[in-house]
Design a protein around this motif. Structure first.
Motif, PDB file in Angstrom:
ATOM      1  N   ILE A 119      59.807  27.449  19.122  1.00  0.00           N
ATOM      2  CA  ILE A 119      59.120  27.990  18.437  1.00  0.00           C
ATOM      3  C   ILE A 119      59.896  27.834  17.140  1.00  0.00           C
ATOM      4  N   PHE A 120      58.831  27.874  16.087  1.00  0.00           N
ATOM      5  CA  PHE A 120      59.394  27.693  14.486  1.00  0.00           C
ATOM      6  C   PHE A 120      59.460  29.467  14.202  1.00  0.00           C
ATOM      7  N   ARG A 121      60.873  30.181  13.747  1.00  0.00           N
ATOM      8  CA  ARG A 121      60.356  31.476  12.827  1.00  0.00           C
ATOM      9  C   ARG A 121      61.861  31.503  12.007  1.00  0.00           C
ATOM     10  N   ILE A 122      60.722  31.951  10.703  1.00  0.00           N
ATOM     11  CA  ILE A 122      61.277  31.646   9.352  1.00  0.00           C
ATOM     12  C   ILE A 122      61.545  33.369   8.902  1.00  0.00           C
ATOM     13  N   SER A 123      63.474  32.141   9.366  1.00  0.00           N
ATOM     14  CA  SER A 123      63.579  34.341   8.939  1.00  0.00           C
ATOM     15  C   SER A 123      64.799  34.551   7.934  1.00  0.00           C
ATOM     16  N   GLY A 124      64.070  33.561   7.364  1.00  0.00           N
ATOM     17  CA  GLY A 124      64.494  33.641   5.771  1.00  0.00           C
ATOM     18  C   GLY A 124      64.029  33.044   4.376  1.00  0.00           C
ATOM     19  N   ILE A 125      63.378  33.864   3.094  1.00  0.00           N
ATOM     20  CA  ILE A 125      62.827  33.404   1.904  1.00  0.00           C
ATOM     21  C   ILE A 125      63.503  33.492   1.178  1.00  0.00           C
ATOM     22  N   ASP A 126      63.976  33.401  -0.519  1.00  0.00           N
ATOM     23  CA  ASP A 126      64.171  33.844  -1.259  1.00  0.00           C
ATOM     24  C   ASP A 126      62.810  32.968  -2.557  1.00  0.00           C
ATOM     25  N   ASN A 127      62.466  34.011  -2.756  1.00  0.00           N
ATOM     26  CA  ASN A 127      61.148  32.834  -3.824  1.00  0.00           C
ATOM     27  C   ASN A 127      62.137  32.052  -5.251  1.00  0.00           C
ATOM     28  N   ASN A 128      63.098  33.065  -5.643  1.00  0.00           N
ATOM     29  CA  ASN A 128      63.840  32.711  -7.060  1.00  0.00           C
ATOM     30  C   ASN A 128      64.928  32.207  -6.622  1.00  0.00           C
ATOM     31  N   ALA A 129      64.995  31.053  -5.799  1.00  0.00           N
ATOM     32  CA  ALA A 129      66.242  30.393  -5.580  1.00  0.00           C
ATOM     33  C   ALA A 129      66.786  29.197  -6.630  1.00  0.00           C
ATOM     34  N   LEU A 130      67.984  28.395  -6.629  1.00  0.00           N
ATOM     35  CA  LEU A 130      67.990  27.221  -8.183  1.00  0.00           C
ATOM     36  C   LEU A 130      67.506  27.780  -9.286  1.00  0.00           C
ATOM     37  N   GLU A 131      68.110  29.019  -9.501  1.00  0.00           N
ATOM     38  CA  GLU A 131      67.587  29.824 -11.199  1.00  0.00           C
ATOM     39  C   GLU A 131      65.936  29.805 -10.840  1.00  0.00           C
ATOM     40  N   GLY A 132      65.315  30.277  -9.970  1.00  0.00           N
ATOM     41  CA  GLY A 132      63.873  30.232 -10.290  1.00  0.00           C
ATOM     42  C   GLY A 132      63.277  28.727 -10.078  1.00  0.00           C
ATOM     43  N   ALA A 133      63.864  27.793  -9.803  1.00  0.00           N
ATOM     44  CA  ALA A 133      63.718  26.534 -10.131  1.00  0.00           C
ATOM     45  C   ALA A 133      62.655  26.271  -8.413  1.00  0.00           C
ATOM     46  N   ALA A 134      62.794  26.563  -7.540  1.00  0.00           N
ATOM     47  CA  ALA A 134      62.643  26.948  -6.028  1.00  0.00           C
ATOM     48  C   ALA A 134      62.634  28.142  -5.407  1.00  0.00           C
ATOM     49  N   THR A 135      61.729  27.701  -4.160  1.00  0.00           N
ATOM     50  CA  THR A 135      61.657  28.447  -2.831  1.00  0.00           C
ATOM     51  C   THR A 135      63.119  27.950  -1.905  1.00  0.00           C
ATOM     52  N   ARG A 136      64.036  28.729  -1.244  1.00  0.00           N
ATOM     53  CA  ARG A 136      64.458  28.206  -0.472  1.00  0.00           C
ATOM     54  C   ARG A 136      63.796  28.949   1.204  1.00  0.00           C
ATOM     55  N   LYS A 137      63.722  28.396   1.534  1.00  0.00           N
ATOM     56  CA  LYS A 137      63.603  29.366   3.512  1.00  0.00           C
ATOM     57  C   LYS A 137      64.482  29.056   4.411  1.00  0.00           C
ATOM     58  N   GLU A 138      64.566  29.358   5.474  1.00  0.00           N
ATOM     59  CA  GLU A 138      65.165  28.887   6.371  1.00  0.00           C
ATOM     60  C   GLU A 138      64.304  29.202   7.625  1.00  0.00           C
ATOM     61  N   VAL A 139      64.871  28.073   8.081  1.00  0.00           N
ATOM     62  CA  VAL A 139      63.669  28.320   9.056  1.00  0.00           C
ATOM     63  C   VAL A 139      64.543  28.072  10.326  1.00  0.00           C
ATOM     64  N   ASP A 140      64.576  28.593  11.575  1.00  0.00           N
ATOM     65  CA  ASP A 140      65.064  28.060  13.166  1.00  0.00           C
ATOM     66  C   ASP A 140      64.187  28.025  13.815  1.00  0.00           C
ATOM     67  N   ILE A 141      64.320  26.368  14.435  1.00  0.00           N
ATOM     68  CA  ILE A 141      63.619  25.587  15.412  1.00  0.00           C
ATOM     69  C   ILE A 141      64.602  26.077  16.561  1.00  0.00           C
ATOM     70  N   GLU A 142      63.737  26.771  17.565  1.00  0.00           N
ATOM     71  CA  GLU A 142      63.687  27.483  18.331  1.00  0.00           C
ATOM     72  C   GLU A 142      63.673  25.863  20.305  1.00  0.00           C
ATOM     73  N   ILE A 143      64.407  25.294  20.447  1.00  0.00           N
ATOM     74  CA  ILE A 143      64.035  24.173  21.404  1.00  0.00           C
ATOM     75  C   ILE A 143      64.406  25.047  22.917  1.00  0.00           C
ATOM     76  N   SER A 144      63.830  24.905  23.560  1.00  0.00           N
ATOM     77  CA  SER A 144      63.991  25.785  25.466  1.00  0.00           C
ATOM     78  C   SER A 144      63.536  25.143  26.110  1.00  0.00           C
TER      79      SER A 144
END
Ligand code: GTR
Length: 433
Positions: A119-144
């Motif tokens: 399962i992929f879970r996007i646990s965080g998104i920041d559209n204004n990362a790296l002083e606005g140059a990037a979008t940061r995504k935290e993706v949890d990949i759950e294996i079971s």
């Protein structure tokens, strides 16, 4: 008049220079240090003081080029049975698969066939990362599987100014999280996210320990504890194969993310992470490029040279990295059905970049370069113009041809911005054009 004598492989030594040669060179040498003279004319050679120092402090290991045994590499293009491989189609259909199996059987081990859920879970998104140059995504990949589970955290920056899916670098982080800090409170050259983004690439990273701990625990924890069933066999997967499998699970996510171009993802790792990056790209042909930074023994370096770290030593120090069958090749390299030029060849026709550092003789820079050099017959099946000089390039001078590249950087064992910049220069050519 013979000025240079070939003593071994690509080692040339200056012998009996003529009088006119000495007079002619005297004026040149007056303006440049002898060191850079030898680097330019001969290509890189291991710094004598480093050879001496290491040989003194670790006399049980070989750091002398002249003590490298005479060896014959297995022929890349000669299958166990049948005719010599002469074209890309035959390589892909038969010999590639044969060599891949040999590496599974003898070096890294085989991934179990145990079914699992992901399962992929996007646990965080920041559209204004790296002083606005990037979008940061935290993706949890759950294996079971059967009630047991683990989560691989994939941290991803994508450039905000992109209009379509971008190429990406996926770093396998084998060091502490502070070396690849997604919060960017700590910045480190090991993962220069800002520079990667500014050059138009996405920067992705995961911790290898999320997949499998980097210690010998009899394969009870990490993904082994979840997917392994029954007794371990000689070809059961080790920890490097598990980390490589983890890189492929990150790839499973990346191909679903429309900010990424799934056809242009490079996997990169340093040292044990470099061994892993090569094996990940060998096993998973979705990776368009593999970067092995100073991967050494069990990575890019030719095992038969027994220079620096050897198969025997690595199995003793890291009994969890490889499969059990690999142990038999310690001090018996000449009988091993593979050598590491064959691992690099498995990546063809995709791109491969091998790096070394001049003081990191443990990882055998020359053996790593020769491995790339000897993999070229396979790259040439796809692009006949692929050619590198058998001599190593000089220090701090990247060389590339077709989809292959190499550099030896000055300094110690590390992944630095200097390495990244040369790697990205190559990627600009092979992934962006
Ligand atoms: C060393 C090991 C090498 C290399 C390195 C690293 O101790 O002998 O094979 O992988 O660790 O990962 O930094």
């Amino acid at each position: 008049m013979e000025t240079y004598q070939r003593v071994k492989d690509n080692i040339m030594i200056l012998t009996k220079p003529s009088a006119s040669f000495i007079i002619g060179m005297a004026s040149v040498l007056a303006t440049i240090p002898a060191f850079s003279f030898s680097q330019t004319v001969q290509g890189w050679i291991a710094p004598a003081e480093v050879v001496e120092k290491l040989s003194k402090s670790q006399p049980q290991y070989n750091y002398y080029e002249e003590k490298v045994p005479v060896y014959t590499l297995p022929d890349l293009l000669l299958p166990a049975e049948g005719k010599r491989i002469v074209n890309a189609e035959a390589w892909n259909l038969t010999r590639r698969q044969e060599i891949l199996e040999l590496f599974r059987e003898n070096v890294y081990g085989r991934v179990p066939e145990t079914p699992y859920n992901m399962i992929f879970r996007i646990s965080g998104i920041d559209n204004n990362a790296l002083e606005g140059a990037a979008t940061r995504k935290e993706v949890d990949i759950e294996i079971s599987s059967e009630g047991l589970s683990l989560t691989i955290r994939l941290n991803l920056f994508v450039p905000n100014d992109a209009t379509e899916g971008v190429p990406a670098f996926l770093l396998i982080n084998n060091r502490g999280t502070e070396q690849a800090d997604p919060s960017r409170k700590i910045k480190n050259e090991f993962w220069p996210a800002e520079e990667i983004i500014s050059r138009g690439y996405a920067a992705a990273v995961f911790q290898n320990s999320d997949v499998d701990p980097d210690n010998f625990d009899d394969f009870r924890n990490g993904i082994h504890g979840i997917l392994d069933r029954g007794e371990r066999k000689g070809d059961s997967w080790g920890t490097i194969a598990a980390w490589a499998w983890g890189a492929s699970r990150c790839m499973d996510y990346l191909v679903t993310d429309s900010d990424i171009d799934p056809a242009r993802v490079a996997v990169i790792g340093h040292s044990r992470g470099g061994k892993t990056a090569l094996w990940a790209a060998a096993e998973d042909q979705r990776f368009a490029m593999a970067v092995s930074n100073e991967s050494g023994c069990g990575g890019a370096a030719l095992a038969r040279r027994k220079f620096g770290e050897t198969v025997e030593v690595i199995n003793k120090a890291f009994p969890h990295w490889f499969c059990r069958n690999y142990i038999q090749w310690g001090n018996n390299e000449d009988s091993m059905p593979v050598d590491m030029h064959m691992l690099l060849a498995l990546i063809a026709p995709r791109a491969v970049y091998v790096t070394s550092a001049s003081e990191d003789l443990w990882a055998d820079p020359r053996g790593s370069y020769l491995s790339l050099y000897h993999s070229l017959p396979v790259f040439r099946l796809f692009d006949s113009k692929t050619e590198l000089d058998k001599r190593m390039p000089p220090l701090n001078t990247p060389v590339s041809s077709g989809n292959t590249a190499y550099h030896v950087r000055d300094g110690v064992h590390n992944l630095l911005l200097k390495d990244w910049n040369w790697i990205m220069d190559f990627a600009d050519r092979v992934l962006k054009q």
